[in-house]
Scaffold this motif. Structure first.
Motif, short mmCIF file in Angstrom:
data_model
loop_
_atom_site.label_atom_id
_atom_site.label_comp_id
_atom_site.label_asym_id
_atom_site.label_seq_id
_atom_site.Cartn_x
_atom_site.Cartn_y
_atom_site.Cartn_z
N ASP A 7 0.83 -1.21 0.00
CA ASP A 7 0.00 0.00 0.00
C ASP A 7 0.86 1.25 0.00
OD1 ASP A 7 -2.35 -1.43 -0.05
OD2 ASP A 7 -2.62 -1.41 2.13
N LEU A 37 2.17 1.78 -3.54
CA LEU A 37 1.11 2.18 -4.48
C LEU A 37 0.66 3.62 -4.22
CD1 LEU A 37 -1.04 -1.08 -4.62
CD2 LEU A 37 0.70 -0.29 -6.25
N ASP A 38 0.62 4.01 -2.94
CA ASP A 38 0.23 5.39 -2.62
C ASP A 38 1.24 6.39 -3.15
OD1 ASP A 38 -2.06 4.54 -1.35
OD2 ASP A 38 -1.17 4.52 0.65
N THR A 88 0.96 7.79 -7.00
CA THR A 88 -0.14 8.63 -7.48
C THR A 88 0.35 9.75 -8.38
OG1 THR A 88 -1.41 8.16 -5.47
CG2 THR A 88 -2.04 10.12 -6.77
N ARG A 147 -4.23 -5.30 -4.20
CA ARG A 147 -4.18 -3.99 -3.56
C ARG A 147 -4.25 -2.84 -4.57
NH1 ARG A 147 -5.99 -4.64 1.01
NH2 ARG A 147 -5.17 -2.57 1.56
N ALA A 148 -3.90 -3.13 -5.83
CA ALA A 148 -3.92 -2.08 -6.86
C ALA A 148 -5.29 -1.89 -7.48
CB ALA A 148 -2.91 -2.40 -7.96
N ARG A 159 -7.09 1.65 -7.93
CA ARG A 159 -6.12 2.74 -7.79
C ARG A 159 -5.52 3.16 -9.12
NH1 ARG A 159 -2.85 2.16 -2.23
NH2 ARG A 159 -4.14 0.63 -1.14
N TYR A 160 -5.63 2.33 -10.13
CA TYR A 160 -5.07 2.61 -11.46
C TYR A 160 -3.57 2.87 -11.38
CZ TYR A 160 -10.03 3.29 -12.35
OH TYR A 160 -11.39 3.12 -12.42
N SER A 161 -2.89 2.11 -10.51
CA SER A 161 -1.46 2.32 -10.29
C SER A 161 -0.63 2.00 -11.53
CB SER A 161 -0.98 1.47 -9.12
OG SER A 161 -1.67 1.80 -7.93
N ARG A 211 -5.12 8.00 -12.87
CA ARG A 211 -4.77 7.77 -11.47
C ARG A 211 -4.90 9.05 -10.65
NH1 ARG A 211 -0.57 5.44 -12.60
NH2 ARG A 211 1.00 7.07 -12.46
N THR A 228 -8.64 10.09 -10.22
CA THR A 228 -9.30 9.25 -9.23
C THR A 228 -8.91 9.66 -7.82
OG1 THR A 228 -9.35 7.39 -10.78
CG2 THR A 228 -9.67 6.88 -8.45
N ASP A 229 -7.64 9.94 -7.62
CA ASP A 229 -7.17 10.37 -6.29
C ASP A 229 -7.72 11.73 -5.92
OD1 ASP A 229 -5.18 9.92 -4.01
OD2 ASP A 229 -4.55 11.88 -4.78
#
Length: 334
Positions: free
Chosen positions: A5, A8-9, A12, A54-55, A58-60, A67, A70-71
């Motif tokens: 996580d 992936l965060d 962004t 986990r992705a 999130r469109y990682s 991405r 979405t964020d």
């Protein structure tokens, strides 16, 4: 999961990388955080499955623009943000129109500015500029909204003026200062305008213009177009229902452009076409975001309204409830 996580965060606002690179970085982080732990020997396929899980959403590993958009969505429960009185809440913004125009020296995409009433979805005023507009341009746009846009004699808007689609007599009850019945769209006084952090909207000229008429300016937080969703969606409607039918349409990105774009419209001709389209088509077309509580005969629970009919209904309700004394009907000017 925490390490996945965390990685992936961090992706962004970065460029999109591969899942293979992500797995390598996660494994290195595991070896650094838990040296000698059996978790460091996790199989590559198992690790990849955890990353995919986990992705999700999130469109990682998709487009970076998707991405970030979405964020940027609100970190709260969604609500309609609706307004229930004319002029209670308006939104203003500018965008590049998806049409190439030409003049004597060059070809360019003009700038479009729209001031939209949220309750009725009626654009109170709009303007097309060759260059980026400034505070003076927005002050002039506000003045046009307060004065009221007149229909061109002999046009379709002039034919609709005074009809059931656009009852100008009702508008004159709302604002007795209107000189005649040749309105091209409903007259609505903007009591509050949501703006973004652009220097043109925060300029002293536009601020003083709003203050002179007692109009409240509400500043949207930085980087949050979701605070002005109605005018942003209106730009999408203008692109798909208006600009897409014009010669010189280029789409909203380079990937949508044709091999050769041949602009045939001038800036003045584009302004005339847009005026006619808004007055005759957009204002009289059922809107997805405008629905009545029930149909007149009671057979259908909800029907779509047009911006004109919605504005007329809200104005009639305002007049019947307050006898023309409510601030939603009267301009706050001397």
């Amino acid at each position: 999961m925490t390490i996945i996580d965390r990685f992936l965060d961090r992706q962004t606002d970065k460029a999109t990388s591969s899942k293979k690179r992500c797995a390598v970085l996660v494994r290195r982080a595991l070896e650094t955080t838990y040296p000698g732990d059996p978790i460091c020997e996790i199989k590559a396929r198992t690790l990849q499955g955890y990353i995919n899980e986990r992705a999700a959403g999130r469109y990682s590993f998709d487009k970076a623009t998707t991405r970030r958009n979405t964020d940027n969505s609100p970190k709260r429960q969604y609500h309609s943000g609706a307004a229930y009185q004319l002029g209670e809440r308006c939104e203003i913004d500018s965008t590049d129109l998806d049409v190439l125009v030409w003049d004597e020296t060059s070809e360019f995409r003009p700038k479009l500015t729209v001031l939209l009433d949220v309750a009725s979805r009626v654009p109170l005023a709009w303007a097309i500029h060759a260059d980026s507009p400034g505070g003076f341009d927005h002050a002039l746009l506000l003045a046009r909204a307060i004065i009221g846009r007149k229909a061109v004699p002999g046009s379709g808007a002039a034919t609709l003026s005074g009809s059931a689609a656009l009852p100008s007599a009702l508008m004159k009850q709302v604002n007795p200062y209107l000189s005649d019945e040749s309105l091209a769209l409903p007259w609505i006084f903007p009591r509050s305008i949501t703006i973004d952090g652009g220097a043109d909207f925060r300029s002293r000229t536009f601020r003083d213009a709003c203050r002179a008429y007692g109009i409240h300016r509400e500043l949207a937080p930085s980087g949050t177009p979701t605070v002005k969703p109605h005018v942003e969606r209106n730009f999408g409607t203008l692109s798909s229902d208006f600009a897409a039918w014009l010669a010189g349409f280029v789409g909203n990105s380079v990937a949508h452009r044709g091999a050769r774009d041949n602009p045939t419209l001038t800036l003045d001709s584009l302004r005339l076409i847009l005026d006619s389209w808004i007055s005759n088509i957009y204002l009289n077309k059922p809107h997805q975001g405008l629905k009545s509580t029930s149909s007149p005969d009671g057979s259908s629970p909800r029907i779509r309204c047009t911006p004109n009919s919605s504005a007329s209904g809200l104005a009639s309700q305002c007049l019947s409830e307050s006898r023309s004394t409510s601030p939603c009907c009267r301009p706050n000017v001397a």
